[in-house]
Enzyme design. Structure first.
Site, short mmCIF file in Angstrom:
data_model
loop_
_atom_site.label_atom_id
_atom_site.label_comp_id
_atom_site.label_asym_id
_atom_site.label_seq_id
_atom_site.Cartn_x
_atom_site.Cartn_y
_atom_site.Cartn_z
CG HIS A 129 -1.93 0.96 1.37
ND1 HIS A 129 -1.70 2.27 1.73
CD2 HIS A 129 -3.28 0.86 1.17
CE1 HIS A 129 -2.85 2.92 1.76
NE2 HIS A 129 -3.82 2.09 1.42
CG ASP A 206 0.53 -2.39 6.17
OD1 ASP A 206 -0.46 -2.57 6.91
OD2 ASP A 206 0.48 -1.74 5.11
CD GLN A 209 -6.90 -4.64 4.01
OE1 GLN A 209 -7.85 -5.38 4.29
NE2 GLN A 209 -7.08 -3.37 3.70
CE LYS A 232 -7.34 -0.27 6.25
NZ LYS A 232 -8.03 0.06 5.02
CB CYS A 370 -3.65 3.07 -1.73
SG CYS A 370 -4.88 4.33 -1.47
N1 PMP Z 1 -1.78 -0.78 4.52
C1 PMP Z 1 -2.71 -1.56 3.97
C2 PMP Z 1 -2.35 -2.94 3.52
C3 PMP Z 1 -4.02 -1.08 3.85
O1 PMP Z 1 -4.95 -1.86 3.30
C4 PMP Z 1 -4.33 0.22 4.30
C5 PMP Z 1 -5.72 0.79 4.17
N2 PMP Z 1 -6.33 0.55 2.93
C6 PMP Z 1 -3.31 0.98 4.86
C7 PMP Z 1 -2.06 0.44 4.97
C8 PMP Z 1 -3.56 2.36 5.38
O2 PMP Z 1 -4.43 2.33 6.46
P1 PMP Z 1 -5.03 3.67 7.08
O3 PMP Z 1 -5.56 4.46 5.92
O4 PMP Z 1 -6.11 3.19 7.98
O5 PMP Z 1 -3.92 4.36 7.78
#
Ligand code: PMP
Length: 417
Positions: A129, A206, A209, A232, A370
């Site tokens: 991401h 990270d 997910q 999440k 993203c």
């Molecule tokens: N890493 C991953 C794998 C994600 O899916 C996301 C959210 N789509 C993020 C980071 C960022 O999370 P947040 O916007 O809640 O900070």
């Protein structure tokens, strides 16, 4: 032994806990399949937010009065609940943040600035991401370090030979997603951590997910940092946490300065708080952290192992149904996947598909998720993505499949099937 249908039925019973799921969208039953972006909230979490402000609100760590001590206790209890979720050894290894993005930036701007310099290397992967890429790019620009992405295979897995070949004496950090938000791939993070440590590098995972979809154990993984977002995992937006191994945290310089992160302040010199408070300057999102703790209790009450089984069954069913349609290409076909199905429908742009599905009450994600470097890797602008949570059912999958069929008819594609 439970048949998969029993598991699906049993866990999805909890859909009744989520009031938003019973509302209609565009005159249709809502099939909410955008859980990778954010999850809906159970009544217990919604009530806990109002309950905090009704019963417990006061600033923490400061007041001598009863309410302040009470709210401090709740905040610290939430820290303990995060510890339990991740199986960290000590709640003092848990820093509250605004989410995964906040957690990763914190590591980059503190530990990163302290330990990464010109000529050093940071390994990320081609399926990260943006929030696990851009903070490291910013750090590289500032320090003269280099970012090295691990290749992604055609099935959407990490090329582990390539990873091994990237590891060297200059590697300071490996930053990797536990589960890819765009593909659903569950990465071999324990193995990655082992190899990285052998090479003398630190590891950040990270977990955005992962935490709502499987049991996570940071001690078993052996990682140094683990980041996730509260929203999440059925908790509030703007909440999250960062696990930092105690020996690393003890040595990390502060980031933002302000109240609560200090021990003493004078014009001659300031000393800083020990433990996670050093990284929680100012009045934090107290209510958010407390309610995140409630969300964790809710999820653990159902059981992350049962949720994982349920979502695995949903993914298998959705994959089979979609593969039975003409003109479908699934992007990310690893045998190790969490409940995320990314796909393309021949002749229909993902955004058009998302719009048509929306008219049917089916909420999916369409776009690059993203993860632009990953989309470039596959030579596509984006995908349509259905992502599952504990409350999803076969009915949601049938609504998705019917919506895709409708879109194909509207576009005059895939009519041979
Ligand atoms: N890493 C991953 C794998 C994600 O899916 C996301 C959210 N789509 C993020 C980071 C960022 O999370 P947040 O916007 O809640 O900070």
């Amino acid at each position: 032994m439970n048949a998969p249908e029993t598991i699906v039925h049993d866990v999805a019973r909890h859909a009744a806990d989520f009031p938003i799921l019973s509302r209609q969208v565009r005159g249709r039953r809502l099939a909410y399949l955008d859980n990778g972006a954010t999850t809906q909230k159970p009544q217990a979490v919604i009530d806990a937010l109002a309950g905090f402000y009704q019963e417990s609100n006061a600033n923490i760590h400061r007041g001598v009065h009863w309410l302040s001590q009470h709210s401090t206790d709740l905040y610290e209890q939430a820290r303990e609940r995060v510890r339990g979720l991740l199986n960290a050894a000590d709640s003092q290894e848990i820093v509250f943040t605004a989410g995964t993005t906040g957690s990763i930036n914190l590591v980059a701007q503190t530990w990163g600035v302290q330990h990464i310099g010109a000529g050093d290397e940071i390994i990320v992967t081609g399926m990260e991401h943006h929030s696990n890429i851009v903070p490291w790019q910013l750090l590289c620009e500032r320090t003269g370090a280099t970012l090295r992405p691990v290749n992604v295979t055609e099935t959407g897995e990490l090329d582990m030979d390539h990873f091994r070949s990237l590891l060297n004496g200059r590697t300071r950090l490996v930053a990797v997603a536990h589960v890819s938000n765009a593909l659903g791939t569950i990465n071999p993070v324990a193995e990655i951590t082992r190899l990285a440590h052998q090479a003398g590098a630190h590891v950040l995972i990270d977990g955005a997910q992962a935490v709502a979809h499987q049991i996570v154990d940071v001690q078993a993984l052996g990682c140094d940092f683990y980041a996730f977002s509260g929203h999440k995992i059925y908790g509030p937006t703007g909440t999250g946490a960062l696990y930092v191994r105690a020996s690393i945290l003890a040595d990390m310089p502060p980031w933002q300065g302000g109240g609560d992160m200090i021990r003493t302040v004078s014009f001659e010199g300031t000393t800083y708080a020990q433990g996670p408070q050093r990284f929680e300057a100012g009045t934090p999102n107290i209510a958010g952290a407390v309610v995140l703790g409630e969300a964790i209790e809710y999820v653990r009450g159902i059981g992350l192992d049962r949720i994982a089984d349920h979502e695995e069954a949903l993914l298998a069913e959705a994959t089979e149904c979609m593969q039975a349609l003409p003109g479908i290409r699934i992007v990310g076909t690893s045998p190790h996947k969490a409940g995320i199905l990314s796909f393309l429908v021949a002749g229909i742009h993902p955004h058009d598909l998302g719009t048509i599905l929306d008219t049917e009450g089916v909420a999916i994600r369409a776009g690059h998720h993203c993860a632009m470097p990953l989309m470039s890797r596959f030579g596509i602008p984006g995908t349509a993505r259905a992502s599952f949570a504990l409350y999803n059912t076969s009915e949601d999958i049938q609504a998705l499949v019917a919506g895709v069929r409708k879109a194909q008819k509207l576009f005059g594609v895939g009519l041979d099937g």
